[in-house]
Structure formats: C-alpha cells, structure tokens
Design an enzyme around this catalytic site. Sequence first.
Site, PDB file in Angstrom:
ATOM      1  N   LYS A  11       3.436  38.686  16.193  1.00 43.98           N
ATOM      2  CA  LYS A  11       3.993  39.111  17.404  1.00 43.98           C
ATOM      3  C   LYS A  11       3.902  40.696  17.589  1.00 43.98           C
ATOM      4  O   LYS A  11       3.669  41.153  16.841  1.00 43.98           O
ATOM      5  CB  LYS A  11       5.471  38.564  17.362  1.00 43.98           C
ATOM      6  CG  LYS A  11       5.732  37.081  17.223  1.00 43.98           C
ATOM      7  CD  LYS A  11       7.277  36.523  17.074  1.00 43.98           C
ATOM      8  CE  LYS A  11       7.351  35.260  16.994  1.00 43.98           C
ATOM      9  NZ  LYS A  11       8.743  34.602  16.913  1.00 43.98           N
ATOM     10  N   TYR A  51       7.318  28.918  25.202  1.00 40.48           N
ATOM     11  CA  TYR A  51       8.770  28.966  24.716  1.00 40.48           C
ATOM     12  C   TYR A  51       9.531  28.010  25.830  1.00 40.48           C
ATOM     13  O   TYR A  51      10.952  28.224  25.587  1.00 40.48           O
ATOM     14  CB  TYR A  51       9.497  30.245  24.451  1.00 40.48           C
ATOM     15  CG  TYR A  51       8.782  30.818  23.218  1.00 40.48           C
ATOM     16  CD1 TYR A  51       8.915  30.319  22.051  1.00 40.48           C
ATOM     17  CD2 TYR A  51       8.458  32.263  23.165  1.00 40.48           C
ATOM     18  CE1 TYR A  51       8.497  30.815  20.773  1.00 40.48           C
ATOM     19  CE2 TYR A  51       7.966  32.864  22.048  1.00 40.48           C
ATOM     20  CZ  TYR A  51       7.991  31.962  20.811  1.00 40.48           C
ATOM     21  OH  TYR A  51       7.775  32.828  19.694  1.00 40.48           O
ATOM     22  N   PHE A  59      19.289  33.879  24.484  1.00 37.93           N
ATOM     23  CA  PHE A  59      18.467  34.892  24.125  1.00 37.93           C
ATOM     24  C   PHE A  59      16.916  34.694  25.008  1.00 37.93           C
ATOM     25  O   PHE A  59      16.233  35.563  24.406  1.00 37.93           O
ATOM     26  CB  PHE A  59      18.237  34.694  22.503  1.00 37.93           C
ATOM     27  CG  PHE A  59      17.707  33.395  21.923  1.00 37.93           C
ATOM     28  CD1 PHE A  59      16.497  33.170  21.912  1.00 37.93           C
ATOM     29  CD2 PHE A  59      18.644  32.680  21.365  1.00 37.93           C
ATOM     30  CE1 PHE A  59      15.976  31.932  21.659  1.00 37.93           C
ATOM     31  CE2 PHE A  59      18.159  31.522  20.954  1.00 37.93           C
ATOM     32  CZ  PHE A  59      16.703  31.059  21.095  1.00 37.93           C
ATOM     33  N   THR A  93      13.425  30.987  10.349  1.00 38.05           N
ATOM     34  CA  THR A  93      13.575  31.808  11.595  1.00 38.05           C
ATOM     35  C   THR A  93      14.344  33.150  11.562  1.00 38.05           C
ATOM     36  O   THR A  93      13.853  34.104  12.060  1.00 38.05           O
ATOM     37  CB  THR A  93      14.117  31.006  12.739  1.00 38.05           C
ATOM     38  OG1 THR A  93      13.404  29.618  12.732  1.00 38.05           O
ATOM     39  CG2 THR A  93      14.195  31.631  14.189  1.00 38.05           C
ATOM     40  N   ARG A 104       8.457  36.335   6.474  1.00 35.88           N
ATOM     41  CA  ARG A 104       9.450  36.876   7.243  1.00 35.88           C
ATOM     42  C   ARG A 104      10.521  37.440   6.002  1.00 35.88           C
ATOM     43  O   ARG A 104      11.245  38.321   6.312  1.00 35.88           O
ATOM     44  CB  ARG A 104      10.457  35.552   7.931  1.00 35.88           C
ATOM     45  CG  ARG A 104       9.664  35.693   9.104  1.00 35.88           C
ATOM     46  CD  ARG A 104      10.081  34.355  10.103  1.00 35.88           C
ATOM     47  NE  ARG A 104       9.550  34.099  11.423  1.00 35.88           N
ATOM     48  CZ  ARG A 104       9.528  32.919  11.875  1.00 35.88           C
ATOM     49  NH1 ARG A 104      10.377  31.826  11.400  1.00 35.88           N
ATOM     50  NH2 ARG A 104       9.241  32.724  13.195  1.00 35.88           N
ATOM     51  N   ASN A 114      11.071  38.839  14.278  1.00 40.31           N
ATOM     52  CA  ASN A 114      10.675  37.977  12.952  1.00 40.31           C
ATOM     53  C   ASN A 114       8.929  37.938  13.136  1.00 40.31           C
ATOM     54  O   ASN A 114       8.479  37.115  12.206  1.00 40.31           O
ATOM     55  CB  ASN A 114      11.324  36.781  13.024  1.00 40.31           C
ATOM     56  CG  ASN A 114      11.010  35.687  14.050  1.00 40.31           C
ATOM     57  OD1 ASN A 114      10.043  36.027  14.822  1.00 40.31           O
ATOM     58  ND2 ASN A 114      11.622  34.653  13.978  1.00 40.31           N
ATOM     59  N   HIS A 117       4.785  33.787  14.512  1.00 42.39           N
ATOM     60  CA  HIS A 117       5.034  32.482  15.074  1.00 42.39           C
ATOM     61  C   HIS A 117       4.162  31.521  14.399  1.00 42.39           C
ATOM     62  O   HIS A 117       2.775  31.776  14.137  1.00 42.39           O
ATOM     63  CB  HIS A 117       4.568  32.162  16.494  1.00 42.39           C
ATOM     64  CG  HIS A 117       4.474  30.956  17.252  1.00 42.39           C
ATOM     65  ND1 HIS A 117       5.538  30.057  17.549  1.00 42.39           N
ATOM     66  CD2 HIS A 117       3.563  30.065  17.286  1.00 42.39           C
ATOM     67  CE1 HIS A 117       5.350  28.987  17.667  1.00 42.39           C
ATOM     68  NE2 HIS A 117       4.150  28.746  17.852  1.00 42.39           N
ATOM     69  N   GLU A 128      -0.967  24.271  21.516  1.00 40.67           N
ATOM     70  CA  GLU A 128      -1.244  25.986  21.738  1.00 40.67           C
ATOM     71  C   GLU A 128      -2.597  26.181  21.383  1.00 40.67           C
ATOM     72  O   GLU A 128      -2.962  27.273  21.745  1.00 40.67           O
ATOM     73  CB  GLU A 128      -0.131  26.096  20.410  1.00 40.67           C
ATOM     74  CG  GLU A 128       1.395  26.245  20.976  1.00 40.67           C
ATOM     75  CD  GLU A 128       2.333  26.354  19.562  1.00 40.67           C
ATOM     76  OE1 GLU A 128       3.311  26.134  19.855  1.00 40.67           O
ATOM     77  OE2 GLU A 128       2.004  26.442  18.665  1.00 40.67           O
TER      78      GLU A 128
HETATM   79  P1  DAT Z   1      10.539  29.726  14.877  1.00 42.31           P
HETATM   80  O1  DAT Z   1       9.895  30.867  15.581  1.00 42.31           O
HETATM   81  O2  DAT Z   1      10.954  29.786  13.336  1.00 42.31           O
HETATM   82  O3  DAT Z   1       9.703  28.202  15.090  1.00 42.31           O
HETATM   83  P2  DAT Z   1      12.371  29.022  16.939  1.00 42.31           P
HETATM   84  O4  DAT Z   1      11.152  27.901  17.381  1.00 42.31           O
HETATM   85  O5  DAT Z   1      13.593  27.970  16.915  1.00 42.31           O
HETATM   86  O6  DAT Z   1      12.098  29.382  15.810  1.00 42.31           O
HETATM   87  O7  DAT Z   1      12.621  29.919  18.046  1.00 42.31           O
HETATM   88  C1  DAT Z   1      11.515  30.755  18.558  1.00 42.31           C
HETATM   89  C2  DAT Z   1      11.753  32.180  18.377  1.00 42.31           C
HETATM   90  O8  DAT Z   1      13.004  32.438  19.439  1.00 42.31           O
HETATM   91  C3  DAT Z   1      12.267  32.545  17.111  1.00 42.31           C
HETATM   92  O9  DAT Z   1      11.114  33.033  16.245  1.00 42.31           O
HETATM   93  C4  DAT Z   1      13.041  33.912  17.508  1.00 42.31           C
HETATM   94  C5  DAT Z   1      13.489  33.613  18.492  1.00 42.31           C
HETATM   95  N1  DAT Z   1      14.904  33.302  18.540  1.00 42.31           N
HETATM   96  C6  DAT Z   1      15.412  31.920  17.816  1.00 42.31           C
HETATM   97  N2  DAT Z   1      16.620  31.638  17.932  1.00 42.31           N
HETATM   98  C7  DAT Z   1      17.207  32.788  18.206  1.00 42.31           C
HETATM   99  C8  DAT Z   1      18.576  33.424  18.274  1.00 42.31           C
HETATM  100  N3  DAT Z   1      19.524  32.614  17.631  1.00 42.31           N
HETATM  101  N4  DAT Z   1      18.538  34.908  18.726  1.00 42.31           N
HETATM  102  C9  DAT Z   1      17.563  35.629  18.896  1.00 42.31           C
HETATM  103  N5  DAT Z   1      16.290  35.032  19.057  1.00 42.31           N
HETATM  104  C10 DAT Z   1      16.101  33.651  18.570  1.00 42.31           C
HETATM  105 MG    MG Z   2       9.261  27.421  17.101  1.00 48.17          MG
END
Ligand code: DAT
Ligand code: MG
Length: 162
Positions: A11, A51, A59, A93, A104, A114, A117, A128
């Site tokens: 990222k 996303y 968020f 995450t 991470r 973080n 991805h 993807e």
């Molecule tokens: P991951 O990236 O571990 O697959 P995810 O798919 O649930 O996690 O979410 C995608 C991204 O969105 C994550 O890397 C960071 C952001 N994100 C997720 N939950 C969040 C939160 N509670 N606050 C801020 N950003 C968040």
């Molecule tokens: Mg994800």
Amino acid sequence: SSVEQSYIMVKPDGVQRGLVGEIISRFEKKGFVLKGLKLFQCPKDLAEEHYKDLKEKSFFPGLIEYITSGPVVCMAWEGDGVVASARKLIGATNPLQAEPGTIRGDLAVQTGRNVVHGSDSPDNGKREIDDKLITPFLSVALWFKEGELCEWESVLTPWVVE
Ligand code: DAT
Ligand code: MG
C-alpha cells in the site's frame, strides 16, 4: 494458470516507508513464485471496486483516500496454498494484534496504515489478478491487464515442492 494465486499489494505507506523490498523478500523466501509485478497509481474507481464490500463502513472514504494517495506495488504470487499462507505471513488486519514475525506485526501499528493487502480467498485472488478461469472469454480482473502477467517456471520449484 490453474495454480492458486494471491494478489499482494504494498500500500502507499509501505512504498513511502521504503518497505517494498522487505515485503517482496518475505514472499520470495517463503518459496512462492512471482508472476506479476508493477508500480501503479490506483485510480479512485478501481479502489472503490476493490473494496466494494466495505463501502457502507464509516472508514470507507478514508480507506479510498489512503489507497489512492500514492503509488502501490501490485504483485501476483503463485503456489500451493498461497492465499491462506500469505494471510498468515501478512498478519491480522490491526497491526497491534498481528503476531511478531508477520509483516504487519513487525512493520506497522495502525489498521488504517497496515502496509499490505492480501487476497482473502482463491476466488478473490482470481478476481484481483486473472479471472479467465471464472469467465474464459472475458477478463474483468481488477489489477492486471492482458500481457502483464508472466508465465514462467522457477528453477527453484522442485526444491520447494516435491
Ligand atoms: P484485510 O486487509 O486484513 O483483509 P479487511 O478486508 O477487513 O482487512 O479491510 C480492508 C482494509 O480496510 C484493511 O486492510 C484496512 C481497512 N480497515 C478495515 N477495518 C478498518 C477499521 N476498523 N478502521 C480503519 N480501517 C479499516
Ligand atoms: Mg480484505
């Protein structure tokens, strides 16, 4: 390719912080095979599509702003079980909950920064990277275009898998 692939992306914070080599290195050392790699400025519509499952979250606007805030490094990694294994290498995450030894856990502190991805299922890996196995005549994969993936065999593969 019929082997499992995971879409891994450094990222914008990972690129800015000079962590690209470190992150690539973890997947190389594990024994997965790199099939696609590019530096890319993600447009807003692609970030929103990538996303889309999170679009109702509070968020979401901040997430889109972050992902489009600078270049990302897009990668296609291939190997047996690569999707689940990459998720383990990446860690939770929330980086404060990610185990030491994970990307991470070692390199990040906040969910909103973080650094990396990884695809959460083999089907999302295809969506993807390369979805021709789902829709043979129409590729609508998100991050790579026709011709951007390399079909090659690593000489190391027989030393990684029997
Ligand atoms: P991951 O990236 O571990 O697959 P995810 O798919 O649930 O996690 O979410 C995608 C991204 O969105 C994550 O890397 C960071 C952001 N994100 C997720 N939950 C969040 C939160 N509670 N606050 C801020 N950003 C968040
Ligand atoms: Mg994800």
